[in-house]
Design a protein around this motif. Sequence first.
Motif, PDB file in Angstrom:
ATOM      1  N   ILE A 163       0.858  -1.178   0.000  1.00  0.00           N
ATOM      2  CA  ILE A 163       0.000   0.000   0.000  1.00  0.00           C
ATOM      3  C   ILE A 163       0.896   1.230   0.000  1.00  0.00           C
ATOM      4  CG2 ILE A 163      -1.973  -1.123   1.098  1.00  0.00           C
ATOM      5  CD1 ILE A 163      -1.148   0.018   3.733  1.00  0.00           C
ATOM      6  N   SER A 164       0.345   2.368  -0.351  1.00  0.00           N
ATOM      7  CA  SER A 164       1.149   3.571  -0.535  1.00  0.00           C
ATOM      8  C   SER A 164       1.361   4.368   0.750  1.00  0.00           C
ATOM      9  CB  SER A 164       0.502   4.466  -1.591  1.00  0.00           C
ATOM     10  OG  SER A 164      -0.783   4.856  -1.164  1.00  0.00           O
ATOM     11  N   SER A 165       1.040   3.804   1.882  1.00  0.00           N
ATOM     12  CA  SER A 165       1.198   4.499   3.157  1.00  0.00           C
ATOM     13  C   SER A 165       2.496   4.080   3.830  1.00  0.00           C
ATOM     14  CB  SER A 165       0.027   4.171   4.080  1.00  0.00           C
ATOM     15  OG  SER A 165       0.253   4.709   5.357  1.00  0.00           O
ATOM     16  N   THR A 223       2.961   4.516   7.004  1.00  0.00           N
ATOM     17  CA  THR A 223       2.657   4.217   8.405  1.00  0.00           C
ATOM     18  C   THR A 223       1.743   3.014   8.602  1.00  0.00           C
ATOM     19  OG1 THR A 223       0.818   5.783   8.388  1.00  0.00           O
ATOM     20  CG2 THR A 223       2.958   6.628   9.086  1.00  0.00           C
ATOM     21  N   TRP A 224       1.224   2.444   7.530  1.00  0.00           N
ATOM     22  CA  TRP A 224       0.322   1.302   7.646  1.00  0.00           C
ATOM     23  C   TRP A 224       0.827   0.154   6.792  1.00  0.00           C
ATOM     24  CZ3 TRP A 224      -3.865   0.959  10.820  1.00  0.00           C
ATOM     25  CH2 TRP A 224      -4.292   2.135  11.427  1.00  0.00           C
ATOM     26  N   THR A 225       0.546  -1.052   7.245  1.00  0.00           N
ATOM     27  CA  THR A 225       0.792  -2.241   6.440  1.00  0.00           C
ATOM     28  C   THR A 225      -0.491  -3.071   6.434  1.00  0.00           C
ATOM     29  OG1 THR A 225       2.324  -4.064   6.002  1.00  0.00           O
ATOM     30  CG2 THR A 225       1.708  -3.704   8.296  1.00  0.00           C
ATOM     31  N   ASN A 226      -0.662  -3.872   5.418  1.00  0.00           N
ATOM     32  CA  ASN A 226      -1.883  -4.647   5.258  1.00  0.00           C
ATOM     33  C   ASN A 226      -1.514  -6.102   5.017  1.00  0.00           C
ATOM     34  OD1 ASN A 226      -3.879  -5.888   3.099  1.00  0.00           O
ATOM     35  ND2 ASN A 226      -5.029  -4.516   4.424  1.00  0.00           N
ATOM     36  N   ILE A 227      -2.155  -7.008   5.763  1.00  0.00           N
ATOM     37  CA  ILE A 227      -1.932  -8.439   5.601  1.00  0.00           C
ATOM     38  C   ILE A 227      -3.288  -9.116   5.414  1.00  0.00           C
ATOM     39  CG2 ILE A 227      -0.993 -10.551   6.622  1.00  0.00           C
ATOM     40  CD1 ILE A 227       0.778  -8.736   8.364  1.00  0.00           C
ATOM     41  N   THR A 228      -3.381  -9.967   4.410  1.00  0.00           N
ATOM     42  CA  THR A 228      -4.585 -10.739   4.168  1.00  0.00           C
ATOM     43  C   THR A 228      -4.317 -12.184   4.533  1.00  0.00           C
ATOM     44  OG1 THR A 228      -5.283  -9.250   2.408  1.00  0.00           O
ATOM     45  CG2 THR A 228      -6.259 -11.443   2.419  1.00  0.00           C
ATOM     46  N   PHE A 229      -5.213 -12.759   5.339  1.00  0.00           N
ATOM     47  CA  PHE A 229      -5.129 -14.155   5.741  1.00  0.00           C
ATOM     48  C   PHE A 229      -6.224 -14.934   5.026  1.00  0.00           C
ATOM     49  CE2 PHE A 229      -3.410 -11.730   9.236  1.00  0.00           C
ATOM     50  CZ  PHE A 229      -2.293 -12.452   9.625  1.00  0.00           C
ATOM     51  N   ILE A 230      -5.864 -16.005   4.367  1.00  0.00           N
ATOM     52  CA  ILE A 230      -6.842 -16.916   3.786  1.00  0.00           C
ATOM     53  C   ILE A 230      -6.895 -18.134   4.708  1.00  0.00           C
ATOM     54  CG2 ILE A 230      -7.483 -18.327   1.794  1.00  0.00           C
ATOM     55  CD1 ILE A 230      -5.944 -16.297   0.076  1.00  0.00           C
ATOM     56  N   LEU A 231      -8.063 -18.334   5.322  1.00  0.00           N
ATOM     57  CA  LEU A 231      -8.253 -19.420   6.271  1.00  0.00           C
ATOM     58  C   LEU A 231      -9.061 -20.537   5.637  1.00  0.00           C
ATOM     59  CD1 LEU A 231      -9.272 -17.256   9.380  1.00  0.00           C
ATOM     60  CD2 LEU A 231      -6.984 -17.973   8.683  1.00  0.00           C
ATOM     61  N   GLU A 232      -8.830 -21.752   6.106  1.00  0.00           N
ATOM     62  CA  GLU A 232      -9.526 -22.904   5.536  1.00  0.00           C
ATOM     63  C   GLU A 232      -9.914 -23.843   6.676  1.00  0.00           C
ATOM     64  OE1 GLU A 232      -8.382 -24.641   1.503  1.00  0.00           O
ATOM     65  OE2 GLU A 232      -7.370 -25.919   2.967  1.00  0.00           O
ATOM     66  N   LYS A 233     -11.057 -24.479   6.487  1.00  0.00           N
ATOM     67  CA  LYS A 233     -11.535 -25.455   7.478  1.00  0.00           C
ATOM     68  C   LYS A 233     -12.112 -26.655   6.774  1.00  0.00           C
ATOM     69  CE  LYS A 233     -14.102 -25.388  11.784  1.00  0.00           C
ATOM     70  NZ  LYS A 233     -15.003 -24.603  12.595  1.00  0.00           N
TER      71      LYS A 233
END
Length: 61
Positions: A47-49, A51-61
Amino acid sequence: MAQKVITVNINVYEQSVTNRHSAYEISYVNKYLDEGWVIKETIHNVISSATWTNITFILEK
Protein backbone atom coordinates in the motif's frame (compact mmCIF):
# COMPACT_ATOMS: atom_id res chain seq x y z
CA MET A 1 -14.00 -27.19 2.29
CA ALA A 2 -14.86 -23.74 3.66
CA GLN A 3 -12.70 -20.62 3.37
CA LYS A 4 -12.59 -17.21 5.01
CA VAL A 5 -10.59 -14.16 3.96
CA ILE A 6 -9.55 -11.68 6.65
CA THR A 7 -7.73 -8.44 5.89
CA VAL A 8 -5.85 -6.73 8.72
CA ASN A 9 -4.41 -3.21 8.72
CA ILE A 10 -1.57 -2.54 11.18
CA ASN A 11 -0.30 0.91 12.12
CA VAL A 12 3.50 0.65 12.06
CA TYR A 13 4.02 4.32 12.92
CA GLU A 14 3.82 3.48 16.64
CA GLN A 15 7.40 2.24 16.62
CA SER A 16 9.98 4.50 18.20
CA VAL A 17 13.07 5.55 16.25
CA THR A 18 15.35 3.25 18.27
CA ASN A 19 13.04 0.20 18.09
CA ARG A 20 12.20 -0.73 14.51
CA HIS A 21 10.70 -4.14 15.38
CA SER A 22 7.27 -4.84 16.77
CA ALA A 23 5.10 -7.89 17.25
CA TYR A 24 1.31 -7.74 17.02
CA GLU A 25 -1.14 -10.37 18.17
CA ILE A 26 -4.24 -10.33 15.98
CA SER A 27 -7.04 -11.52 18.23
CA TYR A 28 -9.56 -11.67 15.38
CA VAL A 29 -7.41 -14.24 13.54
CA ASN A 30 -6.70 -16.09 16.80
CA LYS A 31 -10.45 -16.51 17.33
CA TYR A 32 -10.76 -18.45 14.07
CA LEU A 33 -7.66 -20.51 14.77
CA ASP A 34 -9.20 -21.52 18.11
CA GLU A 35 -12.31 -22.64 16.19
CA GLY A 36 -10.24 -25.03 14.06
CA TRP A 37 -9.53 -22.85 11.03
CA VAL A 38 -5.99 -23.03 9.60
CA ILE A 39 -4.06 -20.38 7.70
CA LYS A 40 -3.80 -21.56 4.11
CA GLU A 41 -2.02 -18.46 2.82
CA THR A 42 -0.93 -14.99 3.93
CA ILE A 43 -0.55 -12.08 1.55
CA HIS A 44 1.34 -8.92 2.46
CA ASN A 45 -0.28 -6.23 0.35
CA VAL A 46 1.74 -3.26 -0.88
CA ILE A 47 0.00 0.00 0.00
CA SER A 48 1.15 3.57 -0.53
CA SER A 49 1.20 4.50 3.16
CA ALA A 50 4.45 4.75 5.09
CA THR A 51 2.66 4.22 8.40
CA TRP A 52 0.32 1.30 7.65
CA THR A 53 0.79 -2.24 6.44
CA ASN A 54 -1.88 -4.65 5.26
CA ILE A 55 -1.93 -8.44 5.60
CA THR A 56 -4.58 -10.74 4.17
CA PHE A 57 -5.13 -14.15 5.74
CA ILE A 58 -6.84 -16.92 3.79
CA LEU A 59 -8.25 -19.42 6.27
CA GLU A 60 -9.53 -22.90 5.54
CA LYS A 61 -11.53 -25.45 7.48
